[in-house]
Design an enzyme around this catalytic site. Structure first.
Site, PDB file in Angstrom:
ATOM      1  N   LYS A 113      -2.929 -17.911  29.235  1.00  0.00           N
ATOM      2  CA  LYS A 113      -2.746 -18.056  27.778  1.00  0.00           C
ATOM      3  C   LYS A 113      -3.874 -17.360  27.043  1.00  0.00           C
ATOM      4  CE  LYS A 113      -6.298 -21.050  26.953  1.00  0.00           C
ATOM      5  NZ  LYS A 113      -7.512 -20.788  26.329  1.00  0.00           N
TER       6      LYS A 113
ATOM      7  N   ALA B 127     -12.537 -18.754  35.400  1.00  0.00           N
ATOM      8  CA  ALA B 127     -13.549 -19.146  34.394  1.00  0.00           C
ATOM      9  C   ALA B 127     -13.640 -18.094  33.289  1.00  0.00           C
ATOM     10  CB  ALA B 127     -14.910 -19.375  35.050  1.00  0.00           C
ATOM     11  N   ALA B 128     -12.484 -17.746  32.753  1.00  0.00           N
ATOM     12  CA  ALA B 128     -12.377 -16.598  31.859  1.00  0.00           C
ATOM     13  C   ALA B 128     -11.962 -16.953  30.440  1.00  0.00           C
ATOM     14  CB  ALA B 128     -11.361 -15.617  32.442  1.00  0.00           C
ATOM     15  N   GLY B 129     -11.496 -18.206  30.211  1.00  0.00           N
ATOM     16  CA  GLY B 129     -10.960 -18.572  28.895  1.00  0.00           C
ATOM     17  C   GLY B 129      -9.471 -18.319  28.802  1.00  0.00           C
ATOM     18  N   LEU B 130      -8.851 -18.114  29.980  1.00  0.00           N
ATOM     19  CA  LEU B 130      -7.416 -17.795  30.015  1.00  0.00           C
ATOM     20  C   LEU B 130      -6.588 -18.942  30.594  1.00  0.00           C
ATOM     21  CD1 LEU B 130      -7.793 -14.120  31.313  1.00  0.00           C
ATOM     22  CD2 LEU B 130      -7.237 -14.835  28.981  1.00  0.00           C
TER      23      LEU B 130
ATOM     24  N   GLY C 224      -6.808 -22.060  35.818  1.00  0.00           N
ATOM     25  CA  GLY C 224      -6.710 -23.289  36.611  1.00  0.00           C
ATOM     26  C   GLY C 224      -5.729 -24.273  35.993  1.00  0.00           C
TER      27      GLY C 224
ATOM     28  N   ASP D 250      -6.023 -28.199  28.536  1.00  0.00           N
ATOM     29  CA  ASP D 250      -5.083 -27.076  28.392  1.00  0.00           C
ATOM     30  C   ASP D 250      -3.808 -27.245  29.225  1.00  0.00           C
ATOM     31  OD1 ASP D 250      -6.494 -25.580  26.585  1.00  0.00           O
ATOM     32  OD2 ASP D 250      -7.390 -24.237  28.060  1.00  0.00           O
TER      33      ASP D 250
HETATM   34  C1  LIG Z   1     -11.431 -23.786  25.251  1.00  0.00           C
HETATM   35  C2  LIG Z   1     -10.016 -24.164  25.596  1.00  0.00           C
HETATM   36  O1  LIG Z   1      -9.640 -23.510  26.796  1.00  0.00           O
HETATM   37  C3  LIG Z   1      -9.092 -23.674  24.514  1.00  0.00           C
HETATM   38  O2  LIG Z   1      -7.779 -23.531  24.932  1.00  0.00           O
HETATM   39  C4  LIG Z   1      -9.865 -25.659  25.779  1.00  0.00           C
HETATM   40  O3  LIG Z   1     -10.320 -26.317  24.606  1.00  0.00           O
HETATM   41  C5  LIG Z   1     -10.581 -26.173  26.998  1.00  0.00           C
HETATM   42  O4  LIG Z   1      -9.666 -26.720  27.851  1.00  0.00           O
HETATM   43  P1  LIG Z   1      -9.991 -27.146  29.382  1.00  0.00           P
HETATM   44  O5  LIG Z   1     -10.703 -26.041  30.079  1.00  0.00           O
HETATM   45  O6  LIG Z   1      -8.699 -27.664  29.939  1.00  0.00           O
HETATM   46  O7  LIG Z   1     -11.047 -28.278  29.149  1.00  0.00           O
HETATM   47  P2  LIG Z   1     -11.276 -29.681  29.902  1.00  0.00           P
HETATM   48  O8  LIG Z   1     -11.312 -29.448  31.372  1.00  0.00           O
HETATM   49  O9  LIG Z   1     -10.356 -30.697  29.342  1.00  0.00           O
HETATM   50  O10 LIG Z   1     -12.735 -29.994  29.379  1.00  0.00           O
HETATM   51  C6  LIG Z   1     -13.895 -29.333  29.817  1.00  0.00           C
HETATM   52  C7  LIG Z   1     -15.041 -29.708  28.901  1.00  0.00           C
HETATM   53  O11 LIG Z   1     -14.916 -29.013  27.631  1.00  0.00           O
HETATM   54  C8  LIG Z   1     -15.277 -29.852  26.548  1.00  0.00           C
HETATM   55  N1  LIG Z   1     -14.118 -30.014  25.639  1.00  0.00           N
HETATM   56  C9  LIG Z   1     -12.868 -29.622  26.024  1.00  0.00           C
HETATM   57  C10 LIG Z   1     -11.783 -29.747  25.163  1.00  0.00           C
HETATM   58  C11 LIG Z   1     -12.017 -30.298  23.879  1.00  0.00           C
HETATM   59  N2  LIG Z   1     -11.017 -30.439  22.993  1.00  0.00           N
HETATM   60  N3  LIG Z   1     -13.270 -30.689  23.518  1.00  0.00           N
HETATM   61  C12 LIG Z   1     -14.331 -30.545  24.365  1.00  0.00           C
HETATM   62  O12 LIG Z   1     -15.453 -30.889  24.023  1.00  0.00           O
HETATM   63  C13 LIG Z   1     -15.738 -31.165  27.151  1.00  0.00           C
HETATM   64  O13 LIG Z   1     -17.128 -31.087  27.296  1.00  0.00           O
HETATM   65  C14 LIG Z   1     -15.076 -31.174  28.520  1.00  0.00           C
HETATM   66  O14 LIG Z   1     -15.802 -31.917  29.458  1.00  0.00           O
HETATM   67  N1  LIG Z   2      -6.539 -23.227  40.509  1.00  0.00           N
HETATM   68  C1  LIG Z   2      -7.725 -22.866  40.014  1.00  0.00           C
HETATM   69  N2  LIG Z   2      -7.903 -21.619  39.538  1.00  0.00           N
HETATM   70  C2  LIG Z   2      -9.105 -21.250  39.015  1.00  0.00           C
HETATM   71  N3  LIG Z   2     -10.169 -22.039  38.938  1.00  0.00           N
HETATM   72  C3  LIG Z   2     -10.062 -23.289  39.386  1.00  0.00           C
HETATM   73  C4  LIG Z   2      -8.828 -23.750  39.928  1.00  0.00           C
HETATM   74  N4  LIG Z   2      -8.996 -25.030  40.261  1.00  0.00           N
HETATM   75  C5  LIG Z   2     -10.276 -25.354  39.947  1.00  0.00           C
HETATM   76  N5  LIG Z   2     -10.937 -24.307  39.439  1.00  0.00           N
HETATM   77  C6  LIG Z   2     -12.340 -24.339  38.967  1.00  0.00           C
HETATM   78  O1  LIG Z   2     -12.302 -24.427  37.532  1.00  0.00           O
HETATM   79  C7  LIG Z   2     -13.279 -23.573  36.929  1.00  0.00           C
HETATM   80  C8  LIG Z   2     -12.670 -22.972  35.634  1.00  0.00           C
HETATM   81  O2  LIG Z   2     -11.661 -22.082  35.990  1.00  0.00           O
HETATM   82  P1  LIG Z   2     -10.471 -21.611  35.041  1.00  0.00           P
HETATM   83  O3  LIG Z   2     -10.079 -20.263  35.536  1.00  0.00           O
HETATM   84  O4  LIG Z   2      -9.423 -22.630  34.938  1.00  0.00           O
HETATM   85  O5  LIG Z   2     -11.222 -21.490  33.637  1.00  0.00           O
HETATM   86  P2  LIG Z   2     -10.757 -21.006  32.235  1.00  0.00           P
HETATM   87  O6  LIG Z   2      -9.867 -19.803  32.329  1.00  0.00           O
HETATM   88  O7  LIG Z   2     -12.007 -20.853  31.402  1.00  0.00           O
HETATM   89  O8  LIG Z   2      -9.886 -22.199  31.683  1.00  0.00           O
HETATM   90  P3  LIG Z   2      -9.786 -22.759  30.198  1.00  0.00           P
HETATM   91  O9  LIG Z   2      -9.370 -21.602  29.335  1.00  0.00           O
HETATM   92  O10 LIG Z   2      -8.732 -23.817  30.342  1.00  0.00           O
HETATM   93  O11 LIG Z   2     -11.147 -23.300  29.859  1.00  0.00           O
HETATM   94  C9  LIG Z   2     -13.627 -22.521  37.975  1.00  0.00           C
HETATM   95  O12 LIG Z   2     -14.998 -22.302  37.992  1.00  0.00           O
HETATM   96  C10 LIG Z   2     -13.114 -23.076  39.316  1.00  0.00           C
HETATM   97  O13 LIG Z   2     -14.167 -23.432  40.173  1.00  0.00           O
END
Ligand SMILES: C[C@](O)(CO)[C@H](O)COP(=O)(O)OP(=O)(O)OC[C@H]1O[C@@H](n2ccc(N)nc2=O)[C@H](O)[C@@H]1O
Ligand SMILES: Nc1ncnc2c1ncn2[C@@H]1O[C@H](COP(=O)(O)OP(=O)(O)OP(=O)(O)O)[C@@H](O)[C@H]1O
Length: 288
Positions: free
Chosen positions: A9, A95-98, A101, A135
């Site tokens: 996303k 861990a990209a913001g996409l 996971g 997310d």
């Molecule tokens: C940045 C976004 O990716 C935008 O779509 C989301 O807001 C984050 O979603 P996500 O990675 O699924 O986040 P979660 O795994 O639920 O939360 C990770 C950490 O981000 C912070 N967090 C997340 C979502 C939110 N509304 N407020 C927060 O403060 C909290 O410190 C939490 O412990």
């Molecule tokens: N199926 C998975 N794919 C990727 N990372 C995973 C998965 N399961 C657990 N992780 C852990 O979650 C962390 C965040 O990865 P992810 O790719 O979901 O981040 P993101 O793209 O920033 O997600 P969001 O946009 O929801 O914050 C990684 O450092 C990884 O160790």
């Protein structure tokens, strides 16, 4: 083997409203799926075990994996006796913001609902998914939506105007918790969510480009100057608008004219390893 698609996303808008008592932040975001997806294979096992196979060295292949957690949660909640072997083919940068996971977790919920014959609605799967991450609920539905609460309350929106999306990810991973932790809500940018909804409903590409915004962007730009550099370059190469997705560090550019896509892609590839030229997916049907 039953295969499910788990698309990435992007956030067209991400407005952080305030910090809540539970430590999460109240948000208002417009999210849409893009045509870059992980592929999840599911094979039912009779011994009741959950096993996860992943070839990506950046992704844990145990209970820390969000796809594993999704399977475990569904199995425990509905007392499923069967198990599953989950094969994860990772294409979305980690861990990209996409939401890579989160999308894997959501696709695992959808796929297991099918292969374990649970007959649950998407609403039930989305509610369950919220326990795994903010997310995940959006990713259960896919398409385009307004997400509120901590991200788990979903209202469907029509597809945004069709366009190309260039994604560029610098070689750093960003912790979402760290970015929220360093945010000063007063000083942050606050995008106009209502105007973005209008742009989508009226299929107005120019208005969509003018209205993108992300409260978390300035935090990540301050922590990682290379993200700012990618933004500047993508704009210079001719994207119609450029923004960081989620908590970053991936930057996306929206581009209406195909003729510009190659120039931007090639220009960025000169100094950034992970660049993708893809399309918006936009509607829920593409997940079926
Ligand atoms: C940045 C976004 O990716 C935008 O779509 C989301 O807001 C984050 O979603 P996500 O990675 O699924 O986040 P979660 O795994 O639920 O939360 C990770 C950490 O981000 C912070 N967090 C997340 C979502 C939110 N509304 N407020 C927060 O403060 C909290 O410190 C939490 O412990
Ligand atoms: N199926 C998975 N794919 C990727 N990372 C995973 C998965 N399961 C657990 N992780 C852990 O979650 C962390 C965040 O990865 P992810 O790719 O979901 O981040 P993101 O793209 O920033 O997600 P969001 O946009 O929801 O914050 C990684 O450092 C990884 O160790």
């Amino acid at each position: 083997m039953y295969y499910v698609k788990a698309p990435a996303k992007i956030n067209l808008t991400l407005d952080v409203l305030h910090k809540r008592n539970d430590g999460f932040h109240e948000v208002e975001m417009i999210m849409t799926t893009v045509d870059l997806a992980d592929r999840i294979g599911l094979e039912v096992r009779e011994d009741g075990k959950i096993e996860l196979l992943s070839l990506d060295r950046f992704v844990p292949n145990d209970a820390r994996n969000l796809a594993y957690q999704a399977a475990k949660l569904l199995k425990d909640t509905y007392r499923v006796t069967e198990g599953v072997t989950i094969t994860l083919e990772k294409n979305i940068p980690v861990a990209a913001g996409l939401a890579g996971g989160s999308s894997d977790a959501a696709a695992t919920l959808r796929g297991l609902n099918h292969v374990w014959k649970l007959g649950l609605s998407l609403d039930t799967l989305a509610e369950l998914g919220a326990k795994i991450g903010s997310d995940v609920s959006f990713c259960v539905y896919g398409g385009t939506a307004l997400a509120t609460g901590r991200g788990e309350k979903i209202e469907e929106l029509p597809s945004p105007p069709a366009c190309w999306v260039i994604l560029a990810k610098p070689t750093i991973g960003v912790s979402t918790a760290d970015v929220y932790g360093a945010l000063d809500i007063e000083k942050a940018d606050h995008p106009n969510t209502k105007l973005m909804i209008q742009a989508i409903r009226e299929n107005d590409f120019d208005l969509m480009c003018e209205t993108v915004g992300n409260s978390l962007e300035s935090v990540t730009l301050r922590l990682y100057p290379e993200v700012a550099h990618i933004k500047e370059q993508m704009m210079k190469f001719g994207a119609d608008t450029v923004l960081m997705s989620g908590s970053g560090p991936t930057v996306f550019g929206l581009v209406q004219h195909e003729s510009r896509v190659n120039r931007i892609y090639n220009g960025l590839r000169g100094f950034c390893d992970e660049v993708y030229a893809i399309r918006l997916l936009g509607d829920r049907e593409t997940l079926a």
